[in-house]
Structures are given as structure tokens and as C-alpha cells.
Design an enzyme around this catalytic site. Structure first.
Site, PDB file in Angstrom:
ATOM      1  N   ASP A   6       0.798  -1.434  -0.013  1.00  0.00           N
ATOM      2  CA  ASP A   6       0.077   0.235   0.104  1.00  0.00           C
ATOM      3  C   ASP A   6       0.970   1.334  -0.170  1.00  0.00           C
ATOM      4  O   ASP A   6       1.684   1.538   0.789  1.00  0.00           O
ATOM      5  CB  ASP A   6      -0.994   0.103   1.266  1.00  0.00           C
ATOM      6  CG  ASP A   6      -1.879   0.905   1.255  1.00  0.00           C
ATOM      7  OD1 ASP A   6      -1.939   1.927   0.634  1.00  0.00           O
ATOM      8  OD2 ASP A   6      -2.839   0.493   2.128  1.00  0.00           O
TER       9      ASP A   6
ATOM     10  N   HIS B 200      -0.318   4.529   0.044  1.00  0.00           N
ATOM     11  CA  HIS B 200      -0.996   5.722   0.567  1.00  0.00           C
ATOM     12  C   HIS B 200      -0.297   6.349   1.573  1.00  0.00           C
ATOM     13  O   HIS B 200      -0.447   5.774   2.556  1.00  0.00           O
ATOM     14  CB  HIS B 200      -2.603   5.590   0.776  1.00  0.00           C
ATOM     15  CG  HIS B 200      -3.353   5.144  -0.312  1.00  0.00           C
ATOM     16  ND1 HIS B 200      -3.470   3.547  -0.622  1.00  0.00           N
ATOM     17  CD2 HIS B 200      -4.181   5.772  -1.243  1.00  0.00           C
ATOM     18  CE1 HIS B 200      -4.245   3.730  -1.848  1.00  0.00           C
ATOM     19  NE2 HIS B 200      -4.795   4.844  -2.004  1.00  0.00           N
TER      20      HIS B 200
HETATM   21  C1  B12 Z   1      -4.566   9.837  -3.141  1.00  0.00           C
HETATM   22  C2  B12 Z   1      -5.115   8.410  -3.566  1.00  0.00           C
HETATM   23  C3  B12 Z   1      -4.319   7.572  -4.081  1.00  0.00           C
HETATM   24  C4  B12 Z   1      -2.767   8.011  -4.895  1.00  0.00           C
HETATM   25  C5  B12 Z   1      -1.965   7.827  -3.490  1.00  0.00           C
HETATM   26  C6  B12 Z   1      -0.644   8.765  -3.515  1.00  0.00           C
HETATM   27  C7  B12 Z   1       0.230   8.530  -2.198  1.00  0.00           C
HETATM   28  N1  B12 Z   1       1.304   7.995  -2.533  1.00  0.00           N
HETATM   29  O1  B12 Z   1      -0.240   8.888  -1.056  1.00  0.00           O
HETATM   30  C8  B12 Z   1      -2.673   6.927  -5.810  1.00  0.00           C
HETATM   31  C9  B12 Z   1      -2.999   7.401  -7.033  1.00  0.00           C
HETATM   32  C10 B12 Z   1      -1.111   6.148  -5.803  1.00  0.00           C
HETATM   33  C11 B12 Z   1      -3.671   5.849  -5.248  1.00  0.00           C
HETATM   34  C12 B12 Z   1      -3.601   4.224  -5.848  1.00  0.00           C
HETATM   35  C13 B12 Z   1      -4.555   3.581  -5.338  1.00  0.00           C
HETATM   36  N2  B12 Z   1      -5.785   3.504  -4.802  1.00  0.00           N
HETATM   37 CO1  B12 Z   1      -6.152   5.276  -3.822  1.00  0.00          CO
HETATM   38  N3  B12 Z   1      -6.759   6.979  -3.136  1.00  0.00           N
HETATM   39  C14 B12 Z   1      -6.273   8.106  -3.115  1.00  0.00           C
HETATM   40  C15 B12 Z   1      -7.416   8.913  -2.285  1.00  0.00           C
HETATM   41  C16 B12 Z   1      -8.082   9.667  -3.587  1.00  0.00           C
HETATM   42  C17 B12 Z   1      -6.873   9.807  -1.034  1.00  0.00           C
HETATM   43  C18 B12 Z   1      -5.805   9.188  -0.017  1.00  0.00           C
HETATM   44  C19 B12 Z   1      -5.490  10.083   0.741  1.00  0.00           C
HETATM   45  O2  B12 Z   1      -4.377  10.658   0.677  1.00  0.00           O
HETATM   46  N4  B12 Z   1      -6.299  10.702   1.661  1.00  0.00           N
HETATM   47  C20 B12 Z   1      -6.176  11.710   2.795  1.00  0.00           C
HETATM   48  C21 B12 Z   1      -5.592  11.122   3.829  1.00  0.00           C
HETATM   49  C22 B12 Z   1      -5.260  12.387   5.111  1.00  0.00           C
HETATM   50  O3  B12 Z   1      -6.628   9.958   4.513  1.00  0.00           O
HETATM   51  P1  B12 Z   1      -6.346   8.617   4.841  1.00  0.00           P
HETATM   52  O4  B12 Z   1      -5.260   8.308   3.812  1.00  0.00           O
HETATM   53  O5  B12 Z   1      -7.619   7.761   4.613  1.00  0.00           O
HETATM   54  O6  B12 Z   1      -5.768   8.508   6.256  1.00  0.00           O
HETATM   55  C23 B12 Z   1      -6.457   8.980   7.256  1.00  0.00           C
HETATM   56  C24 B12 Z   1      -7.551   8.025   7.900  1.00  0.00           C
HETATM   57  O7  B12 Z   1      -7.750   6.974   7.148  1.00  0.00           O
HETATM   58  C25 B12 Z   1      -7.114   7.666   9.205  1.00  0.00           C
HETATM   59  N5  B12 Z   1      -6.409   6.393   9.299  1.00  0.00           N
HETATM   60  C26 B12 Z   1      -5.405   5.652   8.786  1.00  0.00           C
HETATM   61  N6  B12 Z   1      -5.027   4.688   9.101  1.00  0.00           N
HETATM   62  C27 B12 Z   1      -5.217   4.533  10.331  1.00  0.00           C
HETATM   63  C28 B12 Z   1      -4.956   3.788  11.591  1.00  0.00           C
HETATM   64  C29 B12 Z   1      -5.697   4.010  12.731  1.00  0.00           C
HETATM   65  C30 B12 Z   1      -5.150   3.024  13.686  1.00  0.00           C
HETATM   66  C31 B12 Z   1      -6.467   5.409  12.627  1.00  0.00           C
HETATM   67  C32 B12 Z   1      -7.104   5.366  14.124  1.00  0.00           C
HETATM   68  C33 B12 Z   1      -6.816   5.939  11.824  1.00  0.00           C
HETATM   69  C34 B12 Z   1      -6.128   5.713  10.658  1.00  0.00           C
HETATM   70  O8  B12 Z   1      -6.177   8.835   9.546  1.00  0.00           O
HETATM   71  C35 B12 Z   1      -5.566   9.216   8.435  1.00  0.00           C
HETATM   72  C36 B12 Z   1      -5.276  10.520   8.827  1.00  0.00           C
HETATM   73  O9  B12 Z   1      -6.404  11.540   9.133  1.00  0.00           O
HETATM   74  C37 B12 Z   1      -8.412   7.962  -1.810  1.00  0.00           C
HETATM   75  C38 B12 Z   1      -9.974   8.254  -1.586  1.00  0.00           C
HETATM   76  C39 B12 Z   1     -10.174   8.955  -0.586  1.00  0.00           C
HETATM   77  N7  B12 Z   1     -10.675  10.430  -0.792  1.00  0.00           N
HETATM   78  O10 B12 Z   1      -9.685   8.810   0.613  1.00  0.00           O
HETATM   79  C40 B12 Z   1      -8.140   6.688  -2.611  1.00  0.00           C
HETATM   80  C41 B12 Z   1      -8.333   5.192  -2.127  1.00  0.00           C
HETATM   81  C42 B12 Z   1      -7.815   5.251  -0.921  1.00  0.00           C
HETATM   82  N8  B12 Z   1      -7.684   4.562  -3.118  1.00  0.00           N
HETATM   83  C43 B12 Z   1      -8.178   3.248  -3.411  1.00  0.00           C
HETATM   84  C44 B12 Z   1      -7.551   2.202  -4.396  1.00  0.00           C
HETATM   85  C45 B12 Z   1      -8.505   1.238  -4.585  1.00  0.00           C
HETATM   86  C46 B12 Z   1      -6.555   2.548  -4.961  1.00  0.00           C
HETATM   87  C47 B12 Z   1      -5.691   1.611  -5.805  1.00  0.00           C
HETATM   88  C48 B12 Z   1      -5.739   0.182  -5.353  1.00  0.00           C
HETATM   89  C49 B12 Z   1      -6.294   1.697  -7.305  1.00  0.00           C
HETATM   90  C50 B12 Z   1      -6.794   2.994  -7.639  1.00  0.00           C
HETATM   91  N9  B12 Z   1      -8.097   2.998  -7.553  1.00  0.00           N
HETATM   92  O11 B12 Z   1      -5.898   3.855  -8.118  1.00  0.00           O
HETATM   93  C51 B12 Z   1      -4.349   2.140  -5.843  1.00  0.00           C
HETATM   94  C52 B12 Z   1      -3.362   1.359  -4.905  1.00  0.00           C
HETATM   95  C53 B12 Z   1      -1.979   1.539  -5.048  1.00  0.00           C
HETATM   96  C54 B12 Z   1      -1.306   1.078  -3.949  1.00  0.00           C
HETATM   97  N10 B12 Z   1      -0.684   0.030  -4.097  1.00  0.00           N
HETATM   98  O12 B12 Z   1      -1.241   1.294  -2.734  1.00  0.00           O
HETATM   99  C55 B12 Z   1      -9.613   3.155  -2.685  1.00  0.00           C
HETATM  100  C56 B12 Z   1      -9.461   2.280  -1.521  1.00  0.00           C
HETATM  101  C57 B12 Z   1     -10.833   1.485  -1.517  1.00  0.00           C
HETATM  102  C58 B12 Z   1     -11.090   0.494  -0.238  1.00  0.00           C
HETATM  103  N11 B12 Z   1     -10.083   0.381   0.320  1.00  0.00           N
HETATM  104  O13 B12 Z   1     -12.016   0.359  -0.469  1.00  0.00           O
HETATM  105  C59 B12 Z   1      -9.880   4.736  -2.186  1.00  0.00           C
HETATM  106  C60 B12 Z   1     -10.457   4.780  -0.923  1.00  0.00           C
HETATM  107  C61 B12 Z   1     -10.593   5.128  -3.539  1.00  0.00           C
HETATM  108  C62 B12 Z   1     -11.983   4.561  -3.778  1.00  0.00           C
HETATM  109  N12 B12 Z   1     -13.023   5.156  -3.006  1.00  0.00           N
HETATM  110  O14 B12 Z   1     -12.048   3.613  -4.518  1.00  0.00           O
HETATM  111  N13 B12 Z   1      -4.504   6.293  -4.511  1.00  0.00           N
END
Ligand code: B12
Lengths: 136, 461
Positions: A13, A15
Site C-alpha cells: 500500500d 497511500h
Molecule cells: C490519493 C489516493 C491515491 C494515490 C496515493 C498517493 C500517495 N502516495 O499517497 C494513488 C493514485 C497512488 C492511489 C492508488 C491507489 N488507490 Co487510492 N486513493 C487516494 C485517495 C483519493 C486519497 C487518499 C488520501 O491521501 N487521503 C487523505 C488522508 C489524510 O486520509 P487517509 O489516507 O484515509 O488517512 C486517514 C484516515 O484513514 C485515518 N487512518 C489511517 N490509518 C489509520 C490507522 C488508525 C489506527 C487510525 C485510528 C486511523 C487511521 O487517519 C488518517 C489521517 O487522518 C483515496 C480516496 C479518499 N478520498 O480517501 C483513494 C483510495 C484510498 N484509493 C483506493 C484504491 C482502490 C487505490 C488503488 C488500489 C487503485 C486505484 N483506484 O487507483 C491504488 C493502490 C495503490 C497501492 N498499491 O497502494 C480506494 C480504496 C478502496 C477501499 N479500500 O475500499 C480509495 C478509498 C478510493 C476509492 N473510493 O475507491 N490512491
């Protein structure tokens, strides 16, 4: 007192944004954070926890394969002498819209202490970690 | 003319190189057997006599020396997790020019203590825990070490939080403890400078005397460092140059010996492709690895094991029985040396080539591929050497090799093993006169001259 915790995004992963935010939030909360970044294997979590004498491992999984990636982590910890370490998981642990209750049950059965639904505020986990580690 | 003598007390030969730093030029190079048991001066004097016959010069007022005689600088490295602090400790010791007898991880047990006592290291490097990290195992090991039946200089380069405690525990039991910075203060970050400097100081102060090498100190300024350190200095100078002259750029040196093969790389090693994430322990820009199972003579049996005896027989080509027989003969007389064509010579050449291939593969970094729905992602462990343009061979088995280019080509990237990050299109060079260690010594006071001489003497093949 400052707790040492190991943080990272498990499996293949990439992200990275959430990881940076968690690192910041946990450091602000006074934890000593050993951040492994993205694409972290189970072995790396375990090795880092030994070397840093961490009391907790916080695992993120965002891309939907969390269940497969996290399976066996508790067993590896026990094998490595970390039987008392706390395990936390959060992010988007599974693909799609599985009810969170089911996801939680699965992860608890896998040996995680606490599991968080998508979008959980890091603050929630800070309070939990402080509570859980206070007794150790 | 300003003559300077550079001496390398090797395990078998004492090698001397006479240099005129005025011009600069190499006046001559000779060698004689190392005489560490009797008096190390005897062998040195013989080599100097030979040099006098060759050059007409017998007075060498300025003399620098390095040494790998009497077993070299023998070290044991102790860490916590094998992939983390133990590996960090190992790299610190190697870059200080040491020969690593053995490494240990986790809690030391009684039989390991006995083993350490038997191995009799010159210096013990004791690490474990990142700063603020593990204390339990490290303190356990400190207590265990108090029971060890031998004493030698000990460098503590582990968790700084318990530094004073560790020092007290060990000092109370007659250990002379030298304290360095943690070799891994933060997870996956190597920080070896302090430990390496301490090891070098200890080498100068204690080891040279302890090994009976000090007899020579009256006639030379000092034995400045272990031989591998001198080679590392030469490698760094040749690659990066100095104020007075440009280096040739990033390089790789493969030193095939009878017992071991050393590989030195001077290169950043950062990823050269996109979509690559770094994994694991950070690596050193100037890195040395030593392969104890790869050598053209004493380690021939283990080298043969690496590729299989059938493979060797097929390459020569001859029968498996014949190779068996040669191996047996060599075990009885490992010093046999031939330069004429024949089976033995061919076996030497094949062994050298295998040593180059294996040692460089182990030294170079690797890629791991992950196929994700988003595309292919690579993870790199170690150094990416694909853009390194210079591969330099040294050591007897390469210097006397019949087809040196083919032997050195074994260091090149192999499409059959695409995830091993070896140089893709390098130039090949040979240290034909065996002067790298001497140039490392010379570089301390005469970097400009050393660089000029290396550029002249190390020839492209
Ligand atoms: C940017 C992004 C990408 C970028 C990532 C760039 C990078 N290097 O960071 C790229 C384009 C590479 C990418 C690729 C992929 N992505 Co993407 N991506 C996103 C996106 C749009 C934003 C992620 C992000 O940065 N969010 C902002 C941060 C702050 O939030 P966060 O990551 O969720 O983390 C927060 C919380 O989750 C929480 N949290 C996280 N971990 C933990 C742990 C604990 C204990 C706690 C309490 C809280 C917590 O706290 C964090 C901080 O507030 C999301 C959709 C979305 N809007 O979330 C999809 C998303 C995560 N991606 C998704 C997918 C499927 C992929 C891919 C598999 C295929 C694709 N569709 O492109 C690939 C996988 C690549 C890989 N091998 O990892 C899906 C996941 C689906 C799922 N799990 O059901 C999402 C949700 C989009 C969707 N709705 O389909 N992605």
C-alpha cells in the site's frame, strides 16, 4: 510518560498522506513515533518494535487488502517475544462497504486490540493508546 | 626527487611500493614473505633490498604502512535484531577495515560466550537498540559479557539511553569500554562515523602493539590502518577526486583473494528508475562487503559449492572427477601457483570469475516487484549500481587472469537476473601493479600525486 509506538502502512500500500498526518498527530500527543512509512511488511513492524522496545504497533491499510496483509501479525509478535504489545488497525481496511462491525470482529479475532472505521479522527486512537498503555 | 615508501604487511606477502612524489611516478614495487612470527622487519628488509636492486634507492626516510598481517583486524559484532542493529554493527566494522569473525544477535547465551572467547577478537563491537529503544536485551548482554573469559578493547555503540549503565557494568569487570555514537540511532538509519573512528584509534593504540607489529614502529612512522581501510581511501579519492584534481566518478572495486573477495563501491546508489520506493536499512556511499566463502584458493571448496562442481567442470571443460582431484591436491598445497596454461590455471581463472559474479551480486542492491491494480511498484533494498561506469579488478587471481575482461564482465548486469542492480554498461580496469592500498596510504599527505598515479597505473582492459 512518552510511549514508543511503531507506525506504518502495511503491505504493498502506497497511500502516504494519512501516514504523515498520523505521525504528526501522535508526535503532538507526546508519543515517540518510529514511523516506517508505506509498504511495510509484517516482519519490519516486528523488527522495529523489538529494536525500539515499542509498546504498540499502529497499522494503517488504505487500499482494501488490509485483511490479508494483517493476518498473522499477532502470531509473529508472540513468536518474537512481543506477546504484550498492543496492536491497532485503521484506514480503509477492506474493499467496499462491508459493515464495520464484521470487519472489527475479524480483526479482533486476528489478535488486534482495537480497530477503527474509515475516517476515524486520530485523536480517538490517541486517547485509546494512552488508556491502554497506562496500565503497562 | 622525493622518495616515499608505502608498505602493506599482508597475511602472506609484505608488499612495498617506492614512489617519487616530486614527479610523481612509481619507482618500483616488490614483495617478500611476511615474517610476523619471527620479526616483521625481516620480511620488510628483504622487500626493500629487492627494491634497491630494482631502483638503486635504499634510503626511504618517509614510510607509511598498513597491515592485514596476523589475521588482520579481527572483530566480533553484537547487535539486537539481525536485519537491523546487527547488520549496522557489521557494516560499521567492515568499513573500519575489519575482518568479521562472527556476528551475534538477541540475548547472548553461554555457548555463544564460549565461542567468542575461543575466537579471540581484537575488538568487540557491542550495539543494540535505537536511541530510546531496547534496554532489556542490551543490558542482558552487558551482564553476559562480564562473564566472558577474555578481555579486549570493547566499543559500545548501542542505545544511548543506557550508555552509562553499560559502561559501568562492563568497567566494573575489567573491560576497557570505548563509547561511540549509536550505529543506528533512528530505525533504519546508519550512523557509523563515530564507531569507525574509534575502531581506528584502538587499532593504532593497541592492536599494532598486541600483534607484535610494533617492532617495526621504530623504522616507520606507524602502521596507520588496516589494509582494507587504505583501499577504501584510494577508492574514494579515485572516484571523487579532491581540490587539485577531478575523480573518475562512481566506481566499484572487486578484490579477489585466496580466502575472501572484497567489494568496495563508491556510489550514492539511489534509485535510477521511477516508481521505486526504498526499503530497509539505509546504505553507505562508501561501502565494503567481504565474502568469506568466495576465494580462489583457501575458500575454493565453498566457492565450488556456490555453483556446484558440475558447473565448474563444464566451464573448464573437464570431468567432475578431475576437478575433485585438483581440489584435493590444492587442499594439501594451497600455495601452489602456476601461470602457465593448464587445468589448474583454468580452474583459478574460473574461480576468480565466479568470485566476481557472486560477490558483486551480493554487494549490489535488489528490486522487488509489486503488482497492484494501480500499476507496478518497485521496492529497492541496498544500492542501485546500474549507473556506475567503472569496474576495477585487483588481487592476484584477477591480476594474473588469462582473460581479465571476461572475468570482470561477470560484475555486469545480467538480463537473466533483472532485479539485481549491477552496473549496466561499465568500463573495465585492472590494478595491474597492485598499488591501490599503497595509493590509499599516500593519499593522506599527497592526494594529488596519488590520484595522478592511480589514473596512470590503473589501466582499462
Ligand atoms: C490519493 C489516493 C491515491 C494515490 C496515493 C498517493 C500517495 N502516495 O499517497 C494513488 C493514485 C497512488 C492511489 C492508488 C491507489 N488507490 Co487510492 N486513493 C487516494 C485517495 C483519493 C486519497 C487518499 C488520501 O491521501 N487521503 C487523505 C488522508 C489524510 O486520509 P487517509 O489516507 O484515509 O488517512 C486517514 C484516515 O484513514 C485515518 N487512518 C489511517 N490509518 C489509520 C490507522 C488508525 C489506527 C487510525 C485510528 C486511523 C487511521 O487517519 C488518517 C489521517 O487522518 C483515496 C480516496 C479518499 N478520498 O480517501 C483513494 C483510495 C484510498 N484509493 C483506493 C484504491 C482502490 C487505490 C488503488 C488500489 C487503485 C486505484 N483506484 O487507483 C491504488 C493502490 C495503490 C497501492 N498499491 O497502494 C480506494 C480504496 C478502496 C477501499 N479500500 O475500499 C480509495 C478509498 C478510493 C476509492 N473510493 O475507491 N490512491
Amino acid at each position: 510518560m512518552s510511549h514508543t509506538i511503531v507506525l506504518g502502512v502495511i503491505g504493498a500500500d502506497v497511500h502516504a498522506v494519512g501516514n504523515k498526518i498520523l505521525h504528526y498527530a501522535y508526535t503532538q500527543a507526546g508519543f515517540f513515533v518510529v514511523n516506517l512509512g508505506v509498504m511495510v511488511s509484517q516482519e519490519e513492524f516486528v523488527q522495529a518494535a523489538i529494536e525500539s522496545e515499542a509498546k504498540a504497533i499502529v497499522v494503517s491499510s488504505l487500499y482494501g487488502h488490509g485483511e490479508i496483509d494483517c493476518r498473522g501479525l499477532r502470531e509473529k509478535c508472540i513468536e518474537a517475544g512481543l506477546e504484550n504489545i498492543k496492536l491497532y488497525a485503521g484506514g480503509n481496511l477492506v474493499v467496499g462497504k462491508t459493515p464495520f462491525k464484521e470487519v472489527e470482529e475479524k480483526f479482533i479475532a486476528m489478535g488486534f486490540d482495537r480497530v477503527y472505521p474509515p475516517g476515524t479522527d486520530p485523536k480517538t486512537s490517541v486517547d485509546d493508546i494512552n488508556k491502554d498503555l497506562a496500565s503497562l | 626527487m622525493k622518495p616515499i615508501l608505502c608498505i602493506d604487511f599482508g597475511s602472506t606477502y609484505t608488499k612495498v611500493v617506492g614512489i617519487d612524489v616530486d614527479e610523481p611516478r612509481i619507482l618500483g614495487r616488490t614483495q617478500s614473505f611476511t615474517t610476523v612470527k619471527e620479526d616483521i622487519n625481516i620480511g620488510l628488509e628483504k622487500a626493500i633490498e629487492k627494491l634497491a636492486t630494482m631502483t638503486g634507492i635504499s634510503e626511504w626516510p618517509v614510510r607509511y604502512a598498513c597491515s592485514s598481517a596476523a589475521g588482520g583486524l579481527k572483530m566480533i559484532a553484537i547487535g539486537l535484531v539481525p536485519q537491523l542493529t546487527m547488520e549496522a554493527a557489521k557494516r560499521a566494522a567492515l568499513s573500519a577495515g575489519a575482518k568479521i569473525l562472527k556476528t551475534y544477535s538477541y540475548e547472548l547465551n553461554e555457548s555463544e560466550l564460549e565461542e567468542i572467547a575461543k575466537l579471540k577478537p581484537d575488538i568487540l563491537l557491542f550495539t543494540g537498540g535505537i536511541d530510546g529503544g531496547n534496554q532489556k536485551v542490551v543490558l542482558h548482554n552487558a551482564h553476559q559479557l562480564t562473564k566472558l573469559t577474555i578481555r579486549c578493547p570493547l566499543v559500545y555503540a548501542g542505545n544511548k539511553a543506557i550508555r552509562d549503565q553499560v559502561k559501568t557494568i562492563l568497567s566494573e569487570h575489567d573491560w576497557k569500554v570505548h563509547v561511540a555514537d549509536n550505529v543506528m540511532p533512528v530505525l533504519n538509519e546508519l550512523k557509523i562515523d563515530s564507531a569507525r573512528a574509534l575502531i581506528r584509534d584502538i587499532f593504532l593504540e593497541h592492536i599494532v602493539v598486541a600483534k607484535g607489529l610494533s617492532k617495526v614502529q621504530s623504522t616507520i612512522d606507524n602502521i596507520l590502518m588496516p589494509t582494507p581501510s587504505a583501499v577504501l581511501l584510494a577508492a574514494e579519492l579515485l572516484a571523487y577526486g579532491h581540490i587539485g584534481g577531478k575523480g573518475i566518478g562512481e566506481l566499484l572495486i572487486v578484490d579477489v583473494g585466496g580466502a575472501t573477495t572484497d567489494v568496495h563501491s563508491v556510489a550514492e546508489g539511489h534509485p535510477t528508475q521511477s516508481n521505486v520506493l526504498m526499503k530497509g536499512l539505509s546504505d553507505l556511499k562508501i561501502k565494503r562487503t567481504v565474502e568469506g566463502d568466495l576465494g580462489a584458493r583457501y575458500s575454493l571448496p565453498s566457492l565450488v559449492e556456490v555453483v556446484g562442481i558440475e558447473g565448474i567442470a563444464a566451464t573448464i571443460p573437464t570431468s567432475v572427477e578431475v576437478v575433485h582431484q585438483i581440489l584435493k591436491d590444492l587442499e594439501a598445497h594451497p600455495e601452489s601457483f602456476v601461470s602457465e596454461p593448464g587445468l589448474l590455471k583454468t580452474l583459478d581463472d574460473v574461480a576468480a570469475e565466479i568470485a566476481v559474479k557472486e560477490s558483486v551480486t551480493r554487494h549490489a542492491g535488489t528490486l522487488e516487484v509489486h503488482y497492484t491494480p494501480f500499476g507496478t511498484i518497485y521496492q529497492q533494498t541496498g544500492k542501485d549500481l546500474s549507473h556506475v561506469h567503472h569496474v576495477i579488478g585487483t588481487g592476484g587471481p584477477l591480476i594474473y587472469h588469462h582473460n581479465i575482461r571476461s572475468a570482470l564482465r561477470a560484475a555486469q548486469y545480467d538480463p537473466k537476473n533483472p532485479f539485481s542492480l549491477k552496473p549496466t554498461a561499465p568500463h573495465y580496469y585492472l590494478d595491474k601493479q597492485y598499488i591501490l592500498a599503497a595509493m590509499g596510504l599516500l593519499s593522506i599527505h599527497y592526494p594529488k600525486q596519488a590520484l595522478t598515479l592511480m589514473k596512470e597505473a590503473i589501466i582499462e582492459v
